[in-house]
Design an enzyme around this catalytic site. Structure first.
Site, PDB file in Angstrom:
ATOM      1  N   HIS A 191     -77.344 -50.002  56.258  1.00 28.15           N
ATOM      2  CA  HIS A 191     -77.872 -51.380  56.267  1.00 28.15           C
ATOM      3  C   HIS A 191     -79.221 -51.355  56.982  1.00 28.15           C
ATOM      4  O   HIS A 191     -79.411 -50.567  57.932  1.00 28.15           O
ATOM      5  CB  HIS A 191     -76.955 -52.302  57.083  1.00 28.15           C
ATOM      6  CG  HIS A 191     -75.836 -52.952  56.329  1.00 28.15           C
ATOM      7  ND1 HIS A 191     -74.632 -53.254  56.934  1.00 28.15           N
ATOM      8  CD2 HIS A 191     -75.746 -53.415  55.054  1.00 28.15           C
ATOM      9  CE1 HIS A 191     -73.839 -53.860  56.047  1.00 28.15           C
ATOM     10  NE2 HIS A 191     -74.485 -53.957  54.901  1.00 28.15           N
ATOM     11  N   CYS A 291     -74.811 -56.634  64.155  1.00 28.41           N
ATOM     12  CA  CYS A 291     -73.850 -56.846  63.064  1.00 28.41           C
ATOM     13  C   CYS A 291     -72.907 -58.010  63.374  1.00 28.41           C
ATOM     14  O   CYS A 291     -72.426 -58.670  62.455  1.00 28.41           O
ATOM     15  CB  CYS A 291     -72.998 -55.603  62.829  1.00 28.41           C
ATOM     16  SG  CYS A 291     -73.915 -54.126  62.446  1.00 28.41           S
TER      17      CYS A 291
HETATM   18  N1  ARG Z   1     -67.553 -51.740  58.395  1.00 28.12           N
HETATM   19  C1  ARG Z   1     -68.607 -52.655  58.052  1.00 28.12           C
HETATM   20  C2  ARG Z   1     -69.182 -52.291  56.685  1.00 28.12           C
HETATM   21  O1  ARG Z   1     -69.358 -51.135  56.441  1.00 28.12           O
HETATM   22  C3  ARG Z   1     -69.682 -52.652  59.090  1.00 28.12           C
HETATM   23  C4  ARG Z   1     -70.753 -53.672  58.820  1.00 28.12           C
HETATM   24  C5  ARG Z   1     -71.816 -53.677  59.869  1.00 28.12           C
HETATM   25  N2  ARG Z   1     -72.681 -54.759  59.701  1.00 28.12           N
HETATM   26  C6  ARG Z   1     -74.030 -54.702  59.725  1.00 28.12           C
HETATM   27  N3  ARG Z   1     -74.684 -55.815  59.728  1.00 28.12           N
HETATM   28  N4  ARG Z   1     -74.662 -53.555  59.707  1.00 28.12           N
HETATM   29  O2  ARG Z   1     -69.474 -53.142  55.880  1.00 28.12           O
END
Ligand code: ARG
Length: 298
Positions: A191, A291
């Site tokens: 991300h 996150c």
């Molecule tokens: N386990 C989640 C996923 O992979 C973690 C998300 C983390 N969020 C972020 N904004 N980077 O979707």
């Protein structure tokens, strides 16, 4: 409100004299955040390289760490709204993935992984129940602030692992802001918000200041970032590998994971006040402070 620039006294080498230099004062702005308690947090599926269902996870510890994060924002004067966590949605704690709000307009989410799909509608209903009238659900895969970050001027938009490039054009149309597409290339930094953070938003007279980890981006995107942000904080592998870039800044106070000590030093030298939080339990799912934090830009 404007404040006079701070003055720092510098000793002159080989002399008892000192000079005063003006250093820019970092001015915080009050924020409103939306968070979701990790009451049902687990790691039971694998959708990024950080997740390992064989590694034990303590939900109680996650709740404690999340609570300290929430209290840190409140202590800094920010307002935190919460949404009710839902059983069976262990990643709902990562509220940043469920909406992008700019000037009160909401672009919701559409998750790539089926395991997270149902989160989007809980957030849509939260927005409608909380007075938002302009709520659009995206047609393309869109993981919201996981891949979108507002600089005060433009929306930086990541793609490569989650958010579809078509969602960038959709965000530009729905939110009415210019969008700049950035290509992510390292699966550990799946991300945008684990590879880049806006530290200070742009104003009509000043550019935004960001920190980012160049190696998380394609060569062309690295050139774009150098061109747009020549004064950026360039993070190292060490900064990125503890999810140190998954930080939250109000323009003065930067909340970041406790392991990000090198990055914290660099930010301190640039005049930021750093606040370190232990978020290790949530990192087992690939998440950090940002996150867990959706910004409501009303
Ligand atoms: N386990 C989640 C996923 O992979 C973690 C998300 C983390 N969020 C972020 N904004 N980077 O979707």
């Amino acid at each position: 409100m404007t404040s006079a620039p701070a003055r720092t006294s510098l000793a002159l080498p080989g002399s008892t004299a000192s000079v005063e230099v003006a250093t820019e004062a970092r001015v915080p702005t009050v924020r409103r955040y939306l968070m979701c308690e990790p009451r049902y947090f687990t790691v039971e599926y694998v959708i990024n390289p950080w997740m390992d269902p064989d590694q034990p996870v303590c939900t109680e510890t996650a709740v404690k760490q999340w609570t300290v994060l929430k209290e840190t924002y409140e202590r800094l004067g920010h307002r935190v709204e919460t949404i009710a966590p839902q059983p069976g949605l262990p990643d709902m704690v990562f509220s940043a993935n469920s909406g992008t709000v700019v000037d009160g307009r909401v672009l919701g989410a559409r998750f790539r992984a089926p395991q997270r799909a149902a989160e989007a509608d809980h957030f849509r209903r939260w927005f409608l129940d909380h007075g938002y009238r302009d709520v659009v659900m995206p047609a393309r895969i869109n993981e919201a602030e996981g891949d979108f970050t507002w600089t005060g001027e433009v929306l930086l938009a990541g793609t490569g692992f989650r958010t579809d490039p078509g969602a960038h054009a959709e965000a530009q149309e729905v939110l009415g802001v210019p969008v700049i597409s950035l290509q992510l290339v390292d699966p550990r930094y799946y991300h945008l918000d684990v590879a880049l953070v806006v530290l200070t938003e742009a104003t009509p007279s000043s550019r935004a200041e960001i920190a980012y980890y160049p190696e998380a981006f394609s060569p062309g995107t690295q050139r774009v970032l150098r061109r747009l942000f020549p004064d950026a904080v360039v993070a190292t592998e060490e900064d990125a590998a503890c999810l140190g870039l998954n930080a939250v800044s109000d323009g003065r106070n930067v909340v970041l994971p406790i392991e990000a000590t090198r990055l914290a030093d660099v930010l301190t030298r640039r005049g930021y006040e750093v606040h370190l939080v232990d978020i290790a339990e949530l990192r087992k799912s690939g998440g950090g402070p940002k996150c867990c934090t959706m910004e409501l830009r009303d």
